[in-house]
Enzyme design. Sequence first.
Site, PDB file in Angstrom:
ATOM      1  N   ARG A 167       0.468 -28.839 -30.615  1.00 27.79           N
ATOM      2  CA  ARG A 167       0.188 -29.834 -31.663  1.00 27.79           C
ATOM      3  C   ARG A 167       1.435 -29.915 -32.524  1.00 27.79           C
ATOM      4  NH1 ARG A 167      -4.977 -30.607 -35.588  1.00 27.79           N
ATOM      5  NH2 ARG A 167      -5.641 -31.569 -33.632  1.00 27.79           N
ATOM      6  N   HIS A 172      -3.566 -38.722 -29.547  1.00 25.55           N
ATOM      7  CA  HIS A 172      -4.467 -37.563 -29.552  1.00 25.55           C
ATOM      8  C   HIS A 172      -5.377 -37.664 -28.321  1.00 25.55           C
ATOM      9  CE1 HIS A 172      -6.497 -34.136 -30.936  1.00 25.55           C
ATOM     10  NE2 HIS A 172      -7.065 -34.570 -32.046  1.00 25.55           N
ATOM     11  N   GLN A 227      -8.792 -35.629 -27.973  1.00 20.37           N
ATOM     12  CA  GLN A 227      -9.875 -36.152 -28.802  1.00 20.37           C
ATOM     13  C   GLN A 227     -10.546 -37.338 -28.120  1.00 20.37           C
ATOM     14  OE1 GLN A 227     -11.073 -35.070 -32.022  1.00 20.37           O
ATOM     15  NE2 GLN A 227     -12.696 -36.446 -31.358  1.00 20.37           N
ATOM     16  N   ASP A 261     -10.938 -43.076 -38.973  1.00 20.26           N
ATOM     17  CA  ASP A 261     -10.157 -41.852 -39.199  1.00 20.26           C
ATOM     18  C   ASP A 261      -9.507 -41.969 -40.582  1.00 20.26           C
ATOM     19  OD1 ASP A 261      -8.767 -39.455 -38.814  1.00 20.26           O
ATOM     20  OD2 ASP A 261      -7.206 -40.351 -37.570  1.00 20.26           O
ATOM     21  N   CYS A 267     -13.144 -38.516 -35.588  1.00 20.96           N
ATOM     22  CA  CYS A 267     -12.545 -37.324 -34.979  1.00 20.96           C
ATOM     23  C   CYS A 267     -12.685 -36.095 -35.875  1.00 20.96           C
ATOM     24  CB  CYS A 267     -11.081 -37.591 -34.663  1.00 20.96           C
ATOM     25  SG  CYS A 267     -10.119 -38.139 -36.087  1.00 20.96           S
ATOM     26  N   ARG A 316     -15.393 -31.690 -27.652  1.00 22.62           N
ATOM     27  CA  ARG A 316     -13.984 -31.291 -27.511  1.00 22.62           C
ATOM     28  C   ARG A 316     -13.883 -30.081 -26.587  1.00 22.62           C
ATOM     29  NH1 ARG A 316     -10.200 -32.500 -31.404  1.00 22.62           N
ATOM     30  NH2 ARG A 316      -8.798 -31.538 -29.903  1.00 22.62           N
TER      31      ARG A 316
HETATM   32  N1  NVA Z   1      -5.047 -38.936 -37.692  1.00 22.06           N
HETATM   33  C1  NVA Z   1      -5.396 -37.579 -38.028  1.00 22.06           C
HETATM   34  C2  NVA Z   1      -6.218 -36.979 -36.949  1.00 22.06           C
HETATM   35  C3  NVA Z   1      -6.642 -35.557 -37.190  1.00 22.06           C
HETATM   36  C4  NVA Z   1      -7.444 -35.003 -36.065  1.00 22.06           C
HETATM   37  C5  NVA Z   1      -4.121 -36.778 -38.262  1.00 22.06           C
HETATM   38  O1  NVA Z   1      -3.173 -36.942 -37.469  1.00 22.06           O
HETATM   39  O2  NVA Z   1      -4.050 -36.027 -39.218  1.00 22.06           O
HETATM   40  N1   CP Z   2     -10.206 -33.753 -34.519  1.00 24.65           N
HETATM   41  C1   CP Z   2      -9.305 -32.748 -34.509  1.00 24.65           C
HETATM   42  O1   CP Z   2      -8.349 -32.736 -33.739  1.00 24.65           O
HETATM   43  O2   CP Z   2      -9.588 -31.764 -35.388  1.00 24.65           O
HETATM   44  P1   CP Z   2      -8.630 -30.549 -35.812  1.00 24.65           P
HETATM   45  O3   CP Z   2      -7.488 -31.154 -36.596  1.00 24.65           O
HETATM   46  O4   CP Z   2      -9.506 -29.679 -36.658  1.00 24.65           O
HETATM   47  O5   CP Z   2      -8.147 -29.860 -34.580  1.00 24.65           O
END
Ligand code: NVA
Ligand code: CP
Length: 303
Positions: free
Chosen positions: A102, A129, A132, A219, A260, A288
């Site tokens: 990540r 993502h 997800q 989101d 998400c 997930r």
């Molecule tokens: N768009 C959000 C998704 C988190 C799962 C982020 O990138 O922070």
């Molecule tokens: N939706 C998601 O990816 O959650 P986290 O940021 O908690 O991993």
Amino acid sequence: MKHLLKLMDLSKKEITDILNLADQLKYEKKNGIEHHILKGKTLGMIFQKSSTRTRVSFEVGMYDLGGSALFLSSNDLQIGRGEPIEDTARVLSGYLDAIMIRTYAQAEVEALAEYGRIPVINGLTDYCHPCQVLADLMTIREQKGMLEGLKLVYVGDGNNMANSLIVGGIKMGMKVATACPDGYTPDPEIIKWAKENGDYTCTPDVLEAVKDADVVYTDVWASMGQESEAEKRRLVFEGKYQVNANVMSVAKPNAMVLHCLPAHRGEEITAEVLEAHASEIFTEAENRLHAQKAVLVKCFENK
Ligand code: NVA
Ligand code: CP
């Protein structure tokens, strides 16, 4: 499939195979049927951003599959002190069987795959993502019995989630619409691809987009890494880009709502809508685990 870097790399058949395996693994887990398909295998999980769902579901997923997972915070790795990703990839390939990462730049994930010798799974970048969205597609199919022809609408920031939902939805034959403010629309290449390859509409008008939706998705207005823009973004999104009762009144009466997570109640979604659809949203979060186990198995199959 060797890696999961982005959904654009997968065919409809590969996505369907992942969803079918995810359903099977979910059934087996619920019924106490052991599936140590990755016995003795090790997954390294590099996190340059926070996570609850991705971290825990990958770690538990590897355990369920008979393997183990190592949490590697970038604060503690030499990456945090500037060691190049190309070197990290080659070093970690000597210890691990697969890597989940990540991070911010998609290019880092691609470089890890290019320079490493083991499967790489994208656990979120600024661009997309994929894990997800595989869980999202699984959840929709589980509830609605199919994906083809359903209308999936995303409301809010044209971010990583929007990009992956467009690609995943179009690949699976869904009608996809996004309602994003000007200046915050999804990736232009993805928009172009979606218009050429399926039924996709892009509008700033939330009610127009959500009309007759089967699934409404939203989101956060400011993603991880955009904290300094939060106030500026609030001025653009507030009062306009929120999934609330009024917006849901134009969707199909049995429409699902997905998020998400983490969610900001009172911003992109009201507490009322979130709680009314809590069973869908928390099943989505649970899925997930099952979807990622399927991704892991598929990556190892073709290693
Ligand atoms: N768009 C959000 C998704 C988190 C799962 C982020 O990138 O922070
Ligand atoms: N939706 C998601 O990816 O959650 P986290 O940021 O908690 O991993």
